[in-house]
Write a protein that holds these residues in place. Structure first.
Motif, PDB file in Angstrom:
ATOM      1  N   ALA A 116       0.832  -1.213   0.000  1.00 46.94           N
ATOM      2  CA  ALA A 116       0.000   0.000   0.000  1.00 46.94           C
ATOM      3  C   ALA A 116       0.865   1.262   0.000  1.00 46.94           C
ATOM      4  O   ALA A 116       0.589   2.218  -0.734  1.00 46.94           O
ATOM      5  CB  ALA A 116      -0.931  -0.004   1.208  1.00 46.94           C
ATOM      6  N   ILE A 117       1.928   1.245   0.809  1.00 44.07           N
ATOM      7  CA  ILE A 117       2.807   2.424   0.885  1.00 44.07           C
ATOM      8  C   ILE A 117       3.598   2.577  -0.406  1.00 44.07           C
ATOM      9  O   ILE A 117       3.799   3.692  -0.906  1.00 44.07           O
ATOM     10  CB  ILE A 117       3.736   2.318   2.106  1.00 44.07           C
ATOM     11  N   LEU A 118       4.061   1.480  -0.975  1.00 39.44           N
ATOM     12  CA  LEU A 118       4.787   1.539  -2.249  1.00 39.44           C
ATOM     13  C   LEU A 118       3.901   2.113  -3.357  1.00 39.44           C
ATOM     14  O   LEU A 118       4.354   2.889  -4.203  1.00 39.44           O
ATOM     15  CB  LEU A 118       5.284   0.151  -2.641  1.00 39.44           C
ATOM     16  N   HIS A 119       2.640   1.720  -3.335  1.00 36.28           N
ATOM     17  CA  HIS A 119       1.697   2.251  -4.330  1.00 36.28           C
ATOM     18  C   HIS A 119       1.502   3.760  -4.129  1.00 36.28           C
ATOM     19  O   HIS A 119       1.413   4.521  -5.099  1.00 36.28           O
ATOM     20  CB  HIS A 119       0.348   1.527  -4.215  1.00 36.28           C
ATOM     21  N   ALA A 120       1.455   4.185  -2.866  1.00 34.11           N
ATOM     22  CA  ALA A 120       1.263   5.619  -2.570  1.00 34.11           C
ATOM     23  C   ALA A 120       2.481   6.444  -2.946  1.00 34.11           C
ATOM     24  O   ALA A 120       2.368   7.653  -3.198  1.00 34.11           O
ATOM     25  CB  ALA A 120       0.942   5.799  -1.089  1.00 34.11           C
ATOM     26  N   LEU A 121       3.665   5.818  -2.981  1.00 35.40           N
ATOM     27  CA  LEU A 121       4.890   6.543  -3.323  1.00 35.40           C
ATOM     28  C   LEU A 121       4.794   7.219  -4.687  1.00 35.40           C
ATOM     29  O   LEU A 121       5.342   8.304  -4.900  1.00 35.40           O
ATOM     30  CB  LEU A 121       6.092   5.586  -3.332  1.00 35.40           C
ATOM     31  N   ASN A 122       4.108   6.594  -5.614  1.00 39.12           N
ATOM     32  CA  ASN A 122       4.103   7.069  -7.002  1.00 39.12           C
ATOM     33  C   ASN A 122       3.466   8.446  -7.160  1.00 39.12           C
ATOM     34  O   ASN A 122       3.814   9.179  -8.074  1.00 39.12           O
ATOM     35  CB  ASN A 122       3.365   6.055  -7.894  1.00 39.12           C
ATOM     36  N   PRO A 137      11.294  -4.271   0.911  1.00 43.62           N
ATOM     37  CA  PRO A 137      10.628  -4.884  -0.245  1.00 43.62           C
ATOM     38  C   PRO A 137      11.443  -4.633  -1.514  1.00 43.62           C
ATOM     39  O   PRO A 137      12.138  -3.620  -1.637  1.00 43.62           O
ATOM     40  CB  PRO A 137       9.283  -4.161  -0.296  1.00 43.62           C
ATOM     41  N   GLU A 138      11.378  -5.551  -2.469  1.00 37.40           N
ATOM     42  CA  GLU A 138      12.200  -5.469  -3.677  1.00 37.40           C
ATOM     43  C   GLU A 138      11.915  -4.194  -4.476  1.00 37.40           C
ATOM     44  O   GLU A 138      12.814  -3.617  -5.080  1.00 37.40           O
ATOM     45  CB  GLU A 138      11.943  -6.695  -4.561  1.00 37.40           C
ATOM     46  N   GLU A 139      10.659  -3.778  -4.490  1.00 39.33           N
ATOM     47  CA  GLU A 139      10.296  -2.611  -5.284  1.00 39.33           C
ATOM     48  C   GLU A 139      10.845  -1.306  -4.713  1.00 39.33           C
ATOM     49  O   GLU A 139      10.880  -0.283  -5.402  1.00 39.33           O
ATOM     50  CB  GLU A 139       8.767  -2.491  -5.395  1.00 39.33           C
ATOM     51  N   LEU A 140      11.259  -1.316  -3.441  1.00 39.57           N
ATOM     52  CA  LEU A 140      11.714  -0.077  -2.795  1.00 39.57           C
ATOM     53  C   LEU A 140      12.961   0.464  -3.482  1.00 39.57           C
ATOM     54  O   LEU A 140      13.076   1.670  -3.700  1.00 39.57           O
ATOM     55  CB  LEU A 140      11.983  -0.317  -1.307  1.00 39.57           C
ATOM     56  N   ASN A 141      13.910  -0.412  -3.826  1.00 36.26           N
ATOM     57  CA  ASN A 141      15.140   0.051  -4.474  1.00 36.26           C
ATOM     58  C   ASN A 141      14.828   0.765  -5.785  1.00 36.26           C
ATOM     59  O   ASN A 141      15.379   1.835  -6.064  1.00 36.26           O
ATOM     60  CB  ASN A 141      16.069  -1.131  -4.730  1.00 36.26           C
ATOM     61  N   ASP A 142      13.938   0.185  -6.589  1.00 31.11           N
ATOM     62  CA  ASP A 142      13.582   0.816  -7.870  1.00 31.11           C
ATOM     63  C   ASP A 142      12.923   2.170  -7.652  1.00 31.11           C
ATOM     64  O   ASP A 142      13.205   3.127  -8.380  1.00 31.11           O
ATOM     65  CB  ASP A 142      12.638  -0.103  -8.658  1.00 31.11           C
ATOM     66  N   ALA A 143      12.042   2.245  -6.640  1.00 36.61           N
ATOM     67  CA  ALA A 143      11.367   3.516  -6.345  1.00 36.61           C
ATOM     68  C   ALA A 143      12.367   4.584  -5.909  1.00 36.61           C
ATOM     69  O   ALA A 143      12.259   5.758  -6.296  1.00 36.61           O
ATOM     70  CB  ALA A 143      10.310   3.302  -5.266  1.00 36.61           C
ATOM     71  N   LEU A 144      13.357   4.188  -5.106  1.00 39.07           N
ATOM     72  CA  LEU A 144      14.369   5.139  -4.639  1.00 39.07           C
ATOM     73  C   LEU A 144      15.263   5.613  -5.785  1.00 39.07           C
ATOM     74  O   LEU A 144      15.603   6.797  -5.868  1.00 39.07           O
ATOM     75  CB  LEU A 144      15.213   4.507  -3.532  1.00 39.07           C
ATOM     76  N   TRP A 145      15.650   4.706  -6.680  1.00 37.39           N
ATOM     77  CA  TRP A 145      16.477   5.117  -7.814  1.00 37.39           C
ATOM     78  C   TRP A 145      15.704   6.044  -8.750  1.00 37.39           C
ATOM     79  O   TRP A 145      16.264   6.996  -9.305  1.00 37.39           O
ATOM     80  CB  TRP A 145      16.981   3.889  -8.581  1.00 37.39           C
ATOM     81  N   GLN A 146      14.419   5.773  -8.915  1.00 31.87           N
ATOM     82  CA  GLN A 146      13.591   6.662  -9.728  1.00 31.87           C
ATOM     83  C   GLN A 146      13.504   8.048  -9.094  1.00 31.87           C
ATOM     84  O   GLN A 146      13.585   9.074  -9.776  1.00 31.87           O
ATOM     85  CB  GLN A 146      12.193   6.060  -9.889  1.00 31.87           C
ATOM     86  N   CYS A 147      13.360   8.065  -7.788  1.00 31.78           N
ATOM     87  CA  CYS A 147      13.337   9.326  -7.045  1.00 31.78           C
ATOM     88  C   CYS A 147      14.672  10.060  -7.185  1.00 31.78           C
ATOM     89  O   CYS A 147      14.718  11.276  -7.342  1.00 31.78           O
ATOM     90  CB  CYS A 147      13.029   9.027  -5.580  1.00 31.78           C
ATOM     91  N   PHE A 148      15.770   9.308  -7.141  1.00 30.66           N
ATOM     92  CA  PHE A 148      17.120   9.872  -7.280  1.00 30.66           C
ATOM     93  C   PHE A 148      17.288  10.524  -8.649  1.00 30.66           C
ATOM     94  O   PHE A 148      17.814  11.641  -8.769  1.00 30.66           O
ATOM     95  CB  PHE A 148      18.154   8.759  -7.092  1.00 30.66           C
ATOM     96  N   ASP A 149      16.822   9.853  -9.695  1.00 23.06           N
ATOM     97  CA  ASP A 149      16.965  10.370 -11.064  1.00 23.06           C
ATOM     98  C   ASP A 149      16.135  11.628 -11.292  1.00 23.06           C
ATOM     99  O   ASP A 149      16.519  12.500 -12.068  1.00 23.06           O
ATOM    100  CB  ASP A 149      16.555   9.294 -12.081  1.00 23.06           C
ATOM    101  N   ASN A 150      14.976  11.730 -10.601  1.00 20.56           N
ATOM    102  CA  ASN A 150      14.071  12.864 -10.809  1.00 20.56           C
ATOM    103  C   ASN A 150      14.385  14.063  -9.930  1.00 20.56           C
ATOM    104  O   ASN A 150      13.872  15.155 -10.161  1.00 20.56           O
ATOM    105  CB  ASN A 150      12.619  12.440 -10.556  1.00 20.56           C
ATOM    106  N   SER A 151      15.201  13.868  -8.909  1.00 21.58           N
ATOM    107  CA  SER A 151      15.441  14.935  -7.933  1.00 21.58           C
ATOM    108  C   SER A 151      16.585  15.841  -8.363  1.00 21.58           C
ATOM    109  O   SER A 151      17.602  15.378  -8.889  1.00 21.58           O
ATOM    110  CB  SER A 151      15.743  14.335  -6.557  1.00 21.58           C
TER     111      SER A 151
END
Length: 795
Positions: free
Chosen positions: A479-485, A504-518
């Motif tokens: 639920a939290i991973l979904h809210a991250l988007n 969770p496995e998806e957390l790393n991808d979400a963080l790298w995406q955040c890193f690229d956009n910041s």
């Protein structure tokens, strides 16, 4: 010594000096720019077009404010305040430079009203955004103390611009003096850039999510209008501003009419306007530094809010007696000095009672709709009224407007506290079904928790995320991973911190995406730290490359973690820790402490103990956790005296942490300090915790009951003992205490009756009667507490 005296006189706390000096410097530069702009453009316009075109300029200003307000309102909650500040300043400077080029290359008279229009529009735009910018960097209690000091920078800048205009007319033509305006603006932009490169973005700003620009802009505007309709305070502020603008510009017209008719030449007019600006700025500076904040402290925001309306009534009324230079000087004093000293601080503080997420949009509402509409109204009124042979009809407009201004200011005072309470209630809202008490949430409660993650309010999103992690951990991660988007980077980072433990496995991808956009320096540091926490294999190489391009405290924290990752026992780690701790910058210290909390295998340097006296609450709390790992810390007598001193100025949260820390020592000296904390005048929860910790360690003083029954324990401490969930005394001891207080209450009652038979109106009698009544009440309260404790022990 002088620095401490100045800080104490101006009510500036020790850890606020740096940011206060920054904001004061920025406001001086913006005030300097605004002063130059006002003096130069008014003189150029009035001498070339005349006073009869001024109402038309008011109406054009309304159109300009409507356009700039719509743009500003659509981006104010998306773009960071410091970046938007730079955009506004640099774009204004660029237009001025372009205007100067046109003046030099061609004789186009319309450039002068265009410059006047630019000055009027940016003046109001800067006024709105500057205070929003401050509110996103200082919390409410700081704003009340520091806003008058910071706002005095406008007066200092105005004073400097007034002197500069007087001197500049001797050596420069008015069109070349436009470069003074440009220089002041660009200096402000450079100052903002330097400060935020070093200290990161505004701490209280949380951007709304990024998406389609047009859709987000329209949504922000729609939300602002909707909120204006349902907020009594914002509606009242808008109406107050409406009549302020009408009264202000009517007064401005009368002042300019007086100067134009009484002052003969362009250079003389520039000197007069410069003198007025300088005098009003000096007076405003004195009032803002030595009077305003003390008025706020003594009389409160609601009394201060009425000073300007009453002064405006007087200044407009004086023009009924005729157009005279002294009347114009007094009117300009009220318009420029008292408005800056009393009206602007109180008006901006009212906005801070609104929900944080709506403050930017609420301020922009005034710029988008209220200012343009009111300017259009006053422009039309003046346009028709100036056909009259006398100035009296225009003066009556000002008088009537100021009466309405006073009435709506009183109305604003009435709704202020109701709005403040409502906002605070919403900030602590826990949901309709009180999910915080559920051991296993129902499906309905679970859906409510998940829906809460979709909120635009940061505190609500984080609250529901923490509830999910506690009560439904299996459901929380997806639920939290979904809210991250859908959340901005700031909230993404805080949500990701909750998921680090589960990884969770998806957390790393979400963080790298955040890193690229910041693009924000501080956000990137936080993302790299989280990627290191989840042990992402790619982060170390990426972090090593990133820190080569940055030399800040945040980057030093990343560099330190890389060293620890390579070899925690390396001497370079301890050297780096000591170097950062020796820096006077609290942010560098914060980096060290946060790194040590993440790597508990690294022994904290001995100098870490000094951070117990840090002005930052977060640093003190981190230090109390870390120094428990220092060998033989409990035998260090110096730390106890340091903690005792720290308790005098500590915040509530730090006091609780110190009590828990002392309880872990379990030494005689630590127990003695705990008991002194219990007896001192700290918050009740702090004293109660100190006594409970003593009770857990079986270290309650043996003579406590004797001191209690003989009234040698303060009454508030007696209540803490008797209200404690842990019984300190046996049932027989409590019974004897109740009997003792019953006898005491009886004697006090008898004594009261005897005194009342000889009652008189003297001060001695009233004091003695009050003392006996208070002691009688305390004795009865102790009786009731004791009886309640006996009843609970039976159960």
């Amino acid at each position: 010594m002088l620095k401490q005296f100045i800080s104490k006189t101006l009510l500036i706390h020790q850890n606020e000096q740096r940011e206060t000096f920054y904001f004061l410097s920025l406001f001086i530069l913006i005030g300097l720019a605004m002063g130059f702009g006002k003096g130069i453009t008014e003189t150029l316009f009035l001498t070339r077009f005349g006073i009869e075109y001024l109402p038309t300029m008011f109406m054009l200003t309304a159109l300009g404010l409507l356009i700039t307000g719509l743009v500003y309102g659509s981006i104010v909650d998306i773009v960071t305040p410091h970046r938007l500040m730079k955009i506004l300043v640099v774009s204004t400077a660029a237009v001025i430079v372009g205007s100067w080029v046109l003046i030099q290359s061609m004789t186009l008279s319309l450039i002068y009203p265009a410059l006047y229009l630019l000055q009027e529009t940016t003046y109001d735009l800067f006024a709105v955004h500057l205070m929003f910018y401050v509110s996103q960097n200082l919390h409410l209690s700081q704003s009340k103390r520091l806003s008058p000091i910071i706002l005095s920078g406008i007066s200092i800048g105005g004073m400097m611009s007034g002197v500069g205009l007087g001197i500049g007319t001797l050596v420069l033509s008015l069109d070349n003096m436009l470069w003074l305006w440009v220089t002041a603006l660009l200096s402000g932009a450079l100052l903002v850039r330097y400060y935020h490169q070093k200290h990161g973005p505004s701490p209280f700003f949380h951007a709304t999510k990024k998406g389609h620009y047009v859709a987000d802009s329209l949504k922000n505007i729609k939300q602002g209008v909707s909120f204006t309709k349902r907020s009594p305070l914002l509606l009242s502020l808008c109406l107050t501003l409406f009549f302020t603008v009408i009264a202000y510009y009517t007064l401005k017209y009368l002042i300019n009419l007086t100067f134009v008719t009484k002052v003969p030449s362009e250079n003389t007019l520039a000197k007069v306007i410069g003198s007025v600006i300088a005098f009003n700025s000096i007076a405003g500076l004195f009032i803002q530094i030595f009077v305003t904040n003390r008025f706020f402290e003594k009389f409160g925001i609601r009394i201060v809010n009425l000073i300007f309306p009453l002064s405006m009534i007087a200044s407009n009324a004086f023009f009924l007696l005729g157009l005279h230079i002294p009347t114009a000087f007094f009117g300009s004093f009220v318009r420029d000095t008292l408005m800056g000293a009393f009206r602007n601080p109180s008006y901006n503080l009212f906005f801070e009672a609104l929900p944080p997420a709506m403050q930017g949009r609420s301020r922009s509402m005034t710029l988008m709709f209220v200012l343009p509409i009111s300017l259009l109204c006053v422009g039309l009124l003046l346009h028709f009224m100036q056909q009259s042979e006398t100035h009296l009809p225009i003066t009556m407009i000002g008088v009537i407007a100021t009466i309405f201004l006073f009435w709506f200011s009183v109305r604003t005072n009435k709704v202020y506290y109701d709005t403040l309470i409502t906002t605070m209630s919403e900030a602590t809202y826990l949901g309709k079904s009180d999910v915080s008490r559920l051991a296993k949430p129902t499906s309905a409660a679970l859906n409510e928790l998940k829906e809460g993650l979709q909120s635009d309010e940061r505190h609500i999103v984080l609250y529901y995320a923490r509830r999910l992690m506690k009560f439904a951990p299996d459901e929380a991660s997806p639920a939290i991973l979904h809210a991250l988007n859908r959340q901005p980077n700031r909230i993404k980072i805080e949500l990701a911190e909750l998921l680090v433990v589960d990884r969770p496995e998806e957390l790393n991808d979400a963080l790298w995406q955040c890193f690229d956009n910041s693009t924000d320096h501080e956000e990137i540091c936080a993302i790299l730290h989280l990627l290191m926490d989840v042990e992402d294999p790619m982060v170390w190489k990426k972090a090593a490359s990133w820190i080569t391009q940055h030399e800040t405290a945040c980057a030093e924290g990343i560099r330190l973690r890389i060293l620890i990752h390579e070899n925690p026992a390396d001497s370079a780690v301890q050297k780096s820790l000591e170097l950062l701790l020796s820096a006077s910058d609290p942010e560098s210290t914060k980096v060290v402490l946060n790194t040590l909390l993440r790597h508990r295998e690294v022994t904290p340097p001995a100098s870490t103990i000094k951070q117990l006296m840090s002005p930052l609450e977060e640093n003190v709390l981190s230090t109390l956790v870390l120094i428990r790992n220092i060998p033989d810390i409990s035998s260090d007598s110096a730390i106890l005296s340091m903690l005792e001193k720290r308790m005098e100025t500590a915040t509530f949260k730090v006091k609780l942490a110190i009590v828990e820390f002392l309880a872990s020592f379990k030494t005689a000296d630590a127990n003695h300090l705990l008991y002194s904390i219990f007896e001192a005048h700290h918050q009740q929860n702090v004293r109660q915790l100190a006594l409970c910790e003593l009770h857990k360690n079986d270290q309650v003083p043996e003579d406590l009951f004797e001191n209690l029954i003989n009234d040698r324990v303060p009454f508030s401490a007696q209540q803490i003992i008797l209200d404690s969930s842990e019984p300190f005394f046996s049932k027989d001891e409590i019974k004897s205490l109740v009997e003792n207080r019953v006898n005491k209450a009886s004697k006090l009652h008898t004594l009261q009756q005897q005194i009342e038979s000889h009652a008189d109106e003297s001060l001695q009698y009233r004091l003695l009667s009050t003392l006996l009544e208070e002691q009688f009440r305390q004795s009865l309260d102790t009786c009731l507490a004791g009886l309640s404790l006996i009843e609970n022990q039976k159960k």
